[in-house]
Design an enzyme around this catalytic site. Structure first.
Site, PDB file in Angstrom:
ATOM      1  CG  ASP A  51      12.801  -5.666  17.448  1.00 16.08           C
ATOM      2  OD1 ASP A  51      12.117  -4.633  17.452  1.00 16.08           O
ATOM      3  OD2 ASP A  51      13.416  -6.077  16.438  1.00 16.08           O
ATOM      4  CD  GLU A  67      11.175  -0.934  13.162  1.00 20.86           C
ATOM      5  OE1 GLU A  67      12.325  -0.442  13.195  1.00 20.86           O
ATOM      6  OE2 GLU A  67      10.971  -2.167  13.218  1.00 20.86           O
ATOM      7  CG  HIS A  75      14.827  -9.126  13.710  1.00 19.74           C
ATOM      8  ND1 HIS A  75      15.145  -8.401  12.585  1.00 19.74           N
ATOM      9  CD2 HIS A  75      14.154  -8.267  14.523  1.00 19.74           C
ATOM     10  CE1 HIS A  75      14.685  -7.154  12.712  1.00 19.74           C
ATOM     11  NE2 HIS A  75      14.089  -7.050  13.885  1.00 19.74           N
TER      12      HIS A  75
HETATM   13  N1  TRP Z   1      13.876  -2.686  15.063  1.00 19.20           N
HETATM   14  C1  TRP Z   1      15.192  -2.207  14.741  1.00 19.20           C
HETATM   15  C2  TRP Z   1      15.646  -2.913  13.508  1.00 19.20           C
HETATM   16  O1  TRP Z   1      15.332  -4.078  13.335  1.00 19.20           O
HETATM   17  C3  TRP Z   1      16.171  -2.479  15.869  1.00 19.20           C
HETATM   18  C4  TRP Z   1      17.343  -1.608  15.801  1.00 19.20           C
HETATM   19  C5  TRP Z   1      18.543  -1.884  15.221  1.00 19.20           C
HETATM   20  C6  TRP Z   1      17.455  -0.323  16.319  1.00 19.20           C
HETATM   21  N2  TRP Z   1      19.355  -0.851  15.382  1.00 19.20           N
HETATM   22  C7  TRP Z   1      18.723   0.129  16.027  1.00 19.20           C
HETATM   23  C8  TRP Z   1      16.552   0.476  17.003  1.00 19.20           C
HETATM   24  C9  TRP Z   1      19.105   1.382  16.429  1.00 19.20           C
HETATM   25  C10 TRP Z   1      16.969   1.713  17.384  1.00 19.20           C
HETATM   26  C11 TRP Z   1      18.236   2.183  17.109  1.00 19.20           C
HETATM   27  O2  TRP Z   1      16.309  -2.325  12.669  1.00 19.20           O
HETATM   28 ZN    ZN Z   2      12.435  -2.953  16.513  1.00 19.71          ZN
END
Ligand code: TRP
Ligand code: ZN
Ligand code: CA
Length: 441
Positions: free
Chosen positions: A140, A174, A290
């Site tokens: 991630d 993000e 995370h």
């Molecule tokens: N970076 C996203 C986040 O921390 C990871 C993620 C969670 C995600 N659920 C998702 C990415 C659904 C794509 C679709 O929230």
């Molecule tokens: Zn992410």
């Protein structure tokens, strides 16, 4: 003892053998049909997994040498961006860095345009490049960032000339709430937004206990991904682990069609999913989501490989359109020996998947190695046998080789079928072979 054979000598030796085998043949053209290797501008390449993983190693090194993360406002973020940008610049992309401020720190988006294509129909693919501050963020979202980068580099290696314009994006911040991607879409005038035909998002595509999830948004994009996975026999499910939790939401919110892929975050894999995809039921798709353990060890190579190839497939399919574009090349590299003062030989290139006739300016790229090219008469034979003279013999032309591209008005010929290059050596002593040749429509 002779350790190596000069190339022309090898060709002569090959002919000696071919001549023996063909001695009973009554007439010309005893050479076997050459295998052909069509080089289609439509077929997406198989992205080398090693290349994608090399980018991940670089992200890991960057995090390790910058306090263990690549988070917004930290040195590891900007170093990651500089790494990606340098690769794109060297590959011929037009890059730009967009700055914004979030939580008192400067953030950066990286945008890379591939020159050409219809800018009124822009296909965009992107990934967030920042990690959380608690770890290096290799799944991630080093994974999406690396795969999008390698897709862009493959576009450059192929020198793809898509009908639609291609743009790639790497988003900052993000993890602070889609900040970079929101900033990007907000900075676009509505006329520019309307030129984006679709945005493809890749956030976490190498989860260690992977699922294969496709976003349920634009039906064409969704189907393009599903087709890829169906083609490799991998079942997919619709992504439901938090709609709007990644950068595609920024695009969707302003009416841009979106799609994407995801291999799962903190949600648990069910036993039905483990049956379907392997891995461990009752465990998170990404147990290091995370966390500090989201390192290069937190990647499932198979998932990363499949998703990377799916990205290339979608970028190729969605940007090149459904019709066969001009510039498609069909080539053979199989060597065919041309006998000295002997019968004509042919080499075949098979053209398929096109419609209608060949173009009025069909390009015939020829690479014939020969020690006295004046000996050679060269024709292109259309699938119906019609001969187009490319070159006559000329006793005084003592130069080596015929390496050139001829243009033939082939508009009276059906495009599909077996095209042949016919070469005859009409004078004694010097010899050679067809090294390769290709047709560009
Ligand atoms: N970076 C996203 C986040 O921390 C990871 C993620 C969670 C995600 N659920 C998702 C990415 C659904 C794509 C679709 O929230
Ligand atoms: Zn992410
Ligand atoms: Ca000769």
């Amino acid at each position: 003892m002779r350790l190596s054979v000069p190339r022309h000598a090898a060709a002569v030796a090959a002919f000696a053998l071919a001549g023996l085998l063909a001695s009973g043949a009554p007439t010309a053209s005893a050479a076997p049909a050459a295998p052909t290797a069509p080089v289609s501008a439509l077929a997406a390449p198989d992205l080398p997994l090693a290349n994608v993983k090399a980018h991940l190693s670089q992200f890991q090194t960057i995090a390790t040498s910058n306090g263990g993360n690549r988070a917004h406002g930290r040195a590891g973020y900007k170093a990651s961006l500089d790494y990606v940008k340098a690769k794109l610049d060297a590959a011929g992309f037009t890059t730009s860095v967009q700055q914004f401020t979030s939580s008192g720190a400067t953030g950066y988006n990286l945008i890379a345009d591939w020159p050409g294509g219809d800018v009124n129909q822009t296909v965009m693919a992107g990934a967030h490049l920042d990690s959380v501050s608690s770890g290096p963020g290799i799944n991630d979202n080093g994974s999406g960032s690396a795969a999008v980068l390698e897709t862009a580099l493959a576009v450059s290696r192929a020198q793809l000339q898509p009908a639609k314009h291609l743009r790639f994006g790497w988003w900052g911040a993000e993890e602070l709430g889609l900040v970079g991607s929101k900033y990007y879409v907000n900075s676009l005038p509505s006329t520019e937004r309307s030129k984006i035909s679709g945005y493809l998002n890749f956030d976490m595509i190498g989860s260690s206990n992977p699922g294969y999830f496709v976003y349920d948004d634009d039906p064409v994009i969704e189907q393009t991904f599903k087709d890829y996975f169906a083609g490799i026999g991998v079942p997919t499910e619709i992504e439901t682990e938090g709609d709007g939790r990644s950068d595609h939401a920024s695009f969707k919110n302003v009416g841009i069609p979106v799609g994407g892929l995801f291999t799962g975050a903190s949600r648990t894999k069910s036993s039905a999913q483990a049956q379907m995809w392997g891995g461990t039921a009752g465990q998170a798709f990404d147990r290091c989501y995370h966390s500090s353990c989201d390192t290069t060890s937190n990647i499932n190579d198979t998932a990363l490989d499949r998703n990377s190839d799916a990205i290339a497939h979608a970028v190729w399919t969605l940007s090149t359109g459904t019709t066969v574009p001009p510039g498609d090349a069909y080539e053979t590299t199989a060597d065919v020996t041309v006998p000295d003062a002997g019968a004509a030989v042919t080499s075949t290139v098979t053209v398929s998947g096109r419609s209608g006739n060949a173009p009025a300016a069909l390009k015939v790229g020829v690479d014939i190695k020969h020690t006295w090219r004046g000996d050679l008469v060269v024709d292109l034979l259309a699938p119906d046998g019609t001969a187009y003279r490319l070159k006559n013999s000329s006793g005084s032309d003592s130069a080596d080789n015929v390496i050139t591209t001829y243009t033939v008005d082939a508009s009276a010929e059906t495009a599909n079928g077996a095209w042949k290059l016919r070469v005859q050596d009409v004078a004694r002593y010097d010899t050679g072979y067809i090294d390769s040749w290709k047709l560009t429509f």
